[in-house]
Scaffold this active site. Structure first.
Site, PDB file in Angstrom:
ATOM      1  N   ALA A 103       0.675  -1.174  -0.020  1.00  0.00           N
ATOM      2  CA  ALA A 103      -0.016   0.007  -0.154  1.00  0.00           C
ATOM      3  C   ALA A 103       0.814   1.325   0.014  1.00  0.00           C
ATOM      4  CB  ALA A 103      -1.002  -0.153   1.144  1.00  0.00           C
ATOM      5  N   VAL A 104       1.619   1.162   0.833  1.00  0.00           N
ATOM      6  CA  VAL A 104       2.575   2.545   0.987  1.00  0.00           C
ATOM      7  C   VAL A 104       3.522   2.571  -0.192  1.00  0.00           C
ATOM      8  CG1 VAL A 104       4.426   3.745   2.604  1.00  0.00           C
ATOM      9  CG2 VAL A 104       2.245   2.846   3.577  1.00  0.00           C
ATOM     10  N   LYS A 156       7.178  -3.838   5.814  1.00  0.00           N
ATOM     11  CA  LYS A 156       6.698  -3.951   7.174  1.00  0.00           C
ATOM     12  C   LYS A 156       8.018  -4.185   7.894  1.00  0.00           C
ATOM     13  CE  LYS A 156       2.115  -4.380   6.467  1.00  0.00           C
ATOM     14  NZ  LYS A 156       1.487  -3.238   6.761  1.00  0.00           N
ATOM     15  N   ALA A 209      -3.294   4.949   3.207  1.00  0.00           N
ATOM     16  CA  ALA A 209      -3.079   3.943   1.941  1.00  0.00           C
ATOM     17  C   ALA A 209      -3.855   2.466   2.210  1.00  0.00           C
ATOM     18  CB  ALA A 209      -1.823   3.845   1.477  1.00  0.00           C
ATOM     19  N   LYS A 246       4.027  10.725  15.072  1.00  0.00           N
ATOM     20  CA  LYS A 246       3.482   9.922  14.394  1.00  0.00           C
ATOM     21  C   LYS A 246       3.206   8.554  14.725  1.00  0.00           C
ATOM     22  CE  LYS A 246       2.107   8.069  10.038  1.00  0.00           C
ATOM     23  NZ  LYS A 246       2.069   6.559  10.358  1.00  0.00           N
ATOM     24  N   ASN A 259      -0.163   5.462  15.191  1.00  0.00           N
ATOM     25  CA  ASN A 259      -0.130   4.083  14.982  1.00  0.00           C
ATOM     26  C   ASN A 259      -0.392   3.294  16.096  1.00  0.00           C
ATOM     27  OD1 ASN A 259       0.917   4.258  12.460  1.00  0.00           O
ATOM     28  ND2 ASN A 259       3.069   4.436  12.967  1.00  0.00           N
ATOM     29  N   SER A 286      -3.306  -0.134   8.476  1.00  0.00           N
ATOM     30  CA  SER A 286      -2.353  -1.183   8.041  1.00  0.00           C
ATOM     31  C   SER A 286      -2.729  -2.565   8.781  1.00  0.00           C
ATOM     32  CB  SER A 286      -0.926  -0.964   7.938  1.00  0.00           C
ATOM     33  OG  SER A 286      -0.407  -0.454   9.390  1.00  0.00           O
ATOM     34  N   GLU A 321       1.798  -6.263  12.254  1.00  0.00           N
ATOM     35  CA  GLU A 321       3.043  -5.583  12.567  1.00  0.00           C
ATOM     36  C   GLU A 321       3.103  -5.022  14.131  1.00  0.00           C
ATOM     37  OE1 GLU A 321       5.871  -2.284  10.224  1.00  0.00           O
ATOM     38  OE2 GLU A 321       3.877  -2.312   9.989  1.00  0.00           O
TER      39      GLU A 321
END
Length: 298
Positions: free
Chosen positions: A14-15, A74, A124, A176, A180, A246, A258
Site C-alpha cells: 500500500a505505502v 513492514k 493508503a 506519528k 499508529n 495497515s 506488525e
C-alpha cells in the site's frame, strides 16, 4: 537532476505503491523490486485514478546504479530485504518509509546508503497487486530537516503529496507513532475502520493509549506538547470516510501483524526502557492473539 532520477521501491504494497505513484507523477522512472513481476501501478484518490508504467526487477544488483531507493516493507520483513538493502553504495540514499521510530539506527547495520526516514500520513489501502486507494488526511509526508532529508523531499516536487521537513525529527516520529499505537490495534481488534474511534468507549481507550505513549515519548527525548494526546485523537476521529489501518488490512488478509513494529517502542516492551509496569498498551491491545487465529480473522 533529482526530478529525472530513477527511484527503486522495495516493498510495493500500500505505502510503496502510493509513494511510487507520487514519484512517477513527479517524473521519476520507477524500478519495482520484488519476487512478483509488476509492470504498472495504479493510485486512486477522490479525484480519480492514475496509472504509471514501472520497470520490474528481482535482482538486487540492479540497485547499484540507482541513487534513490524507497524501503516500504513492514518492519518484520526488513531482514528478508537484507539483500536489497546491501546493494546501494555510500552516496546513495535510502528513504525508509516504515512504521516505528529510530529508522536510522535500525537500518544502519544493513545498508551503506544514507538513511532518510519518511513518515507517511496518507491513508493508503491496498486494493490489488500494484493498486492503492489513497485518502488524504490533511498531512502527507514528513522528513528530517537536514541535507539528506531536504534533498529527498525534493523528489516529490510536482506530485500531489505535500512534504514537510522537521528540525526536531525525534518529536516528529513519536508524534506519528501516536497515531499508529492508537488506530492500528483498535481497528484490528474491533475489525472496523477508523470511524470506530468516534465511539465513546473506544475513544476513551484511545485517549488512555495516547496519554501513556506521550509520557513514554517524553522520557525517550521527544518534546510533545501537553495537548498532543487530544490533538491526535481529534485528528484520527476526523479521518476521511473509509479510512483504514495497515494492521486491520493485514488481519483481514490473514497476514502477520506488525505488532512489534507498531507497538515495540511503547510501554511494557523490551524496546522501552523508561516505562512503568502493566501499562495500557500491552495490557489492552495485547489481549488479542497476535497473529490472529482463524476465529479472529472471521
Amino acid at each position: 537532476m533529482p526530478e529525472t532520477d530513477p527511484v527503486a521501491v522495495i516493498g510495493v504494497g500500500a505505502v510503496g505503491t502510493l509513494l511510487a505513484g507520487a514519484l512517477a507523477a513527479a517524473g521519476h522512472p520507477i524500478l519495482a523490486c520484488g519476487r512478483a513481476r509488476l509492470t504498472s501501478i495504479t493510485v486512486t484518490t477522490d479525484t480519480g485514478s492514475a496509472s504509471y508504467a514501472v520497470t520490474w526487477t528481482d535482482q538486487p544488483g540492479d540497485l547499484r546504479g540507482v541513487r534513490w531507493t524507497v524501503l516500504a516493507t513492514k518492519i518484520h520483513d526488513t531482514a528478508a530485504a537484507a539483500g536489497w538493502l546491501a546493494a546501494p553504495s555510500p552516496g546513495q540514499c535510502l528513504l525508509a518509509a516504515q512504521n516505528g521510530v529510530s529508522h536510522r539506527e535500525r537500518l544502519a547495520q544493513l545498508t551503506h546508503a544514507t538513511v532518510v526516514p519518511v513518515l507517511v500520513y496518507v491513508n493508503a489501502e491496498r486494493t490489488g497487486r500494484g493498486c492503492v486507494r489513497a485518502r488524504i488526511t490533511g498531512r502527507s509526508l514528513v522528513l528530517p530537516d537536514d541535507a539528506p532529508g531536504r534533498s529527498a523531499a525534493s523528489l516529490f516536487s510536482g506530485s500531489a503529496l505535500a512534504v514537510e521537513t522537521a528540525a526536531d525529527f525525534r518529536t516528529a516520529e513519536w508524534e506519528k507513532l501516536l497515531s499508529n499505537v492508537t488506530a492500528n490495534p483498535l481497528t484490528a481488534l474491533t475489525g472496523r475502520r477508523a470511524e470506530v474511534l468516534r465511539e465513546p468507549p473506544v475513544a476513551a481507550l484511545a485517549m488512555d493509549l495516547l496519554r501513556e505513549t506521550v509520557a513514554v515519548a517524553r522520557a525517550e527525548g521527544a518534546s510533545l506538547p501537553d495537548d498532543a494526546a487530544p490533538d491526535m485523537l481529534g485528528w484520527l476521529q476526523a479521518l476521511p470516510p473509509g479510512a483504514t489501518s495497515s494492521m486491520l488490512q493485514d488481519r483481514q488478509a490473514g497476514h502477520r501483524l506488525e505488532h512489534d513494529g507498531l507497538l515495540g517502542p511503547t510501554p511494557g516492551t523490551p524496546a522501552c526502557t523508561t516505562c512503568s509496569p502493566a501499562p495500557a498498551v500491552p495490557a489492552r491491545t495485547g489481549s488479542a492473539a497476535w497473529p490472529p487465529t482463524k476465529a479472529h480473522r472471521a
